[in-house]
Write a protein that holds these residues in place. Structure first.
Motif, short mmCIF file in Angstrom:
data_model
loop_
_atom_site.label_atom_id
_atom_site.label_comp_id
_atom_site.label_asym_id
_atom_site.label_seq_id
_atom_site.Cartn_x
_atom_site.Cartn_y
_atom_site.Cartn_z
N ILE A 233 0.83 -1.21 0.00
CA ILE A 233 0.00 0.00 0.00
C ILE A 233 0.87 1.26 0.00
CG2 ILE A 233 -1.53 1.37 1.48
CD1 ILE A 233 -3.03 -1.24 2.11
N TYR A 234 1.96 1.25 0.75
CA TYR A 234 2.85 2.42 0.75
C TYR A 234 3.39 2.68 -0.66
CZ TYR A 234 3.01 3.10 5.81
OH TYR A 234 2.69 3.40 7.12
N ARG B 211 7.95 5.16 3.03
CA ARG B 211 7.13 5.21 4.24
C ARG B 211 7.38 6.52 4.99
NH1 ARG B 211 5.98 -0.54 6.77
NH2 ARG B 211 5.37 0.76 8.50
N TRP B 212 8.64 6.91 5.09
CA TRP B 212 8.98 8.15 5.80
C TRP B 212 8.39 9.36 5.09
CZ3 TRP B 212 11.87 12.57 4.70
CH2 TRP B 212 12.15 13.38 5.80
N ILE B 213 8.52 9.40 3.76
CA ILE B 213 7.97 10.52 2.98
C ILE B 213 6.46 10.60 3.16
CG2 ILE B 213 7.50 11.31 0.62
CD1 ILE B 213 10.31 10.26 -0.12
N TYR B 214 5.80 9.45 3.10
CA TYR B 214 4.33 9.44 3.23
C TYR B 214 3.89 10.04 4.56
CZ TYR B 214 -0.49 7.87 3.29
OH TYR B 214 -1.86 7.83 3.37
N HIS B 215 4.61 9.71 5.61
CA HIS B 215 4.19 10.17 6.94
C HIS B 215 4.59 11.62 7.22
CE1 HIS B 215 2.37 6.51 8.34
NE2 HIS B 215 3.42 5.82 7.94
N LEU C 19 6.40 15.44 -3.95
CA LEU C 19 7.10 14.20 -4.30
C LEU C 19 6.11 13.10 -4.66
CD1 LEU C 19 9.88 14.18 -1.57
CD2 LEU C 19 10.32 14.15 -4.03
N LEU C 20 5.10 12.90 -3.83
CA LEU C 20 4.13 11.84 -4.08
C LEU C 20 3.32 12.09 -5.35
CD1 LEU C 20 2.71 10.84 -0.58
CD2 LEU C 20 4.77 10.08 -1.75
N SER D 213 18.23 11.91 3.84
CA SER D 213 18.79 12.75 4.89
C SER D 213 18.52 14.21 4.55
CB SER D 213 20.31 12.51 5.01
OG SER D 213 20.98 13.02 3.87
N GLN D 214 18.94 15.10 5.41
CA GLN D 214 18.76 16.53 5.17
C GLN D 214 19.51 16.99 3.92
OE1 GLN D 214 16.68 18.60 6.99
NE2 GLN D 214 16.07 16.67 7.95
N GLU D 215 20.54 16.23 3.52
CA GLU D 215 21.34 16.60 2.35
C GLU D 215 20.84 15.97 1.05
OE1 GLU D 215 22.87 15.50 5.31
OE2 GLU D 215 22.94 17.64 5.84
#
Length: 240
Positions: free
Chosen positions: A58-59, A153-157, A202-203, A216-218
């Motif tokens: 699903i992600y 998953r991180w981007i989605y949340h 992005l999505l 990461s931040q970079e």
């Protein structure tokens, strides 16, 4: 014939998604499989999943710009197995940006090693081929590619629960596209305006970043060129 006119918009605690009812019941109080519901931004409703592998799939569906929407347990098919007529319910039905419909089976590689399971799926695949329908088996080897899965998953949340409108995202991209590429930390500051956030861009496929390394931040955020077919592919041969 399956109808695919459904769509949804998540509105906080009052989602306005399709009134989908699966062809078979997924959620059950018994059994050892982890079952649950996922708050889908793409469908505007809670989506049922059966097992962690379906949840992880699903992600991917939520993050892929090539997938417009999807449904779980969409229909029950009847297929021939020798002299017998058997029933089968795909795990998911995807509607691609091209309008094509794809039926999905989510299955661990270990299960495919069982002769009976492989025979069943072969029969289903042949039935759908004759019906000119696209059928894809997504295994854990495909779904659980790392660090891609963890990144998505991180981007989605990080996204706003209520997705920005397409017009609002287009305006932001046109306004700031000349400043890209930027690092994630810089792009977050520049591109997050009002209801529009970097992660929704992005999505939606307006932006892209590499998923080959942990984010990461970079991490470099780039404009997703029109010639690109999304920023990642789940099943490239099938166009998504």
């Amino acid at each position: 014939m399956s109808k695919n006119l459904w769509q949804g918009t998540w509105r906080g605690r009052q989602p306005a998604g399709d009134k989908h009812k699966g062809a078979r019941k997924v959620i059950s109080p018994s059994g050892g499989i982890v079952r649950g519901k996922f708050p889908s931004r793409k469908n505007g409703r809670m989506v049922h999943h059966e097992g962690l592998l379906e949840l992880e799939a699903i992600y991917l569906f939520e993050a892929s710009p090539n997938i417009v929407r999807y449904r779980e347990q969409p229909i029950t098919l009847h297929y021939s197995d020798g002299a017998k007529l058997r029933r089968y319910t795909p795990d998911f039905e995807l509607v691609l940006a091209t309008g094509e419909i794809v039926f999905i089976e989510v299955k661990p590689v270990s299960s495919l090693q069982h002769v009976k399971v492989q025979h069943k799926l072969d029969c289903v695949a042949e039935h759908l081929r004759r019906s000119e329908k696209t059928y894809v088996i997504l295994t854990d080897k495909v779904i659980r590619q790392e660090p891609r899965l963890s990144n998505l998953r991180w981007i989605y949340h990080q996204c706003h629960r209520i997705p920005p409108s397409p017009d609002a995202m287009t305006i932001v991209i046109h306004k700031f596209r000349h400043r890209l590429p930027l690092s994630l930390v810089a792009a977050t500051t520049v591109l997050t305006t009002g209801s529009v956030d970097l992660y929704s861009l992005l999505l939606a496929g307006h932006l892209r970043c590499s998923l080959d390394q942990p984010i990461s931040q970079e991490t470099l955020i780039e404009l997703n060129m029109e010639a690109d077919n999304g920023w990642f592919c789940i099943a490239q041969e099938q166009g998504f």
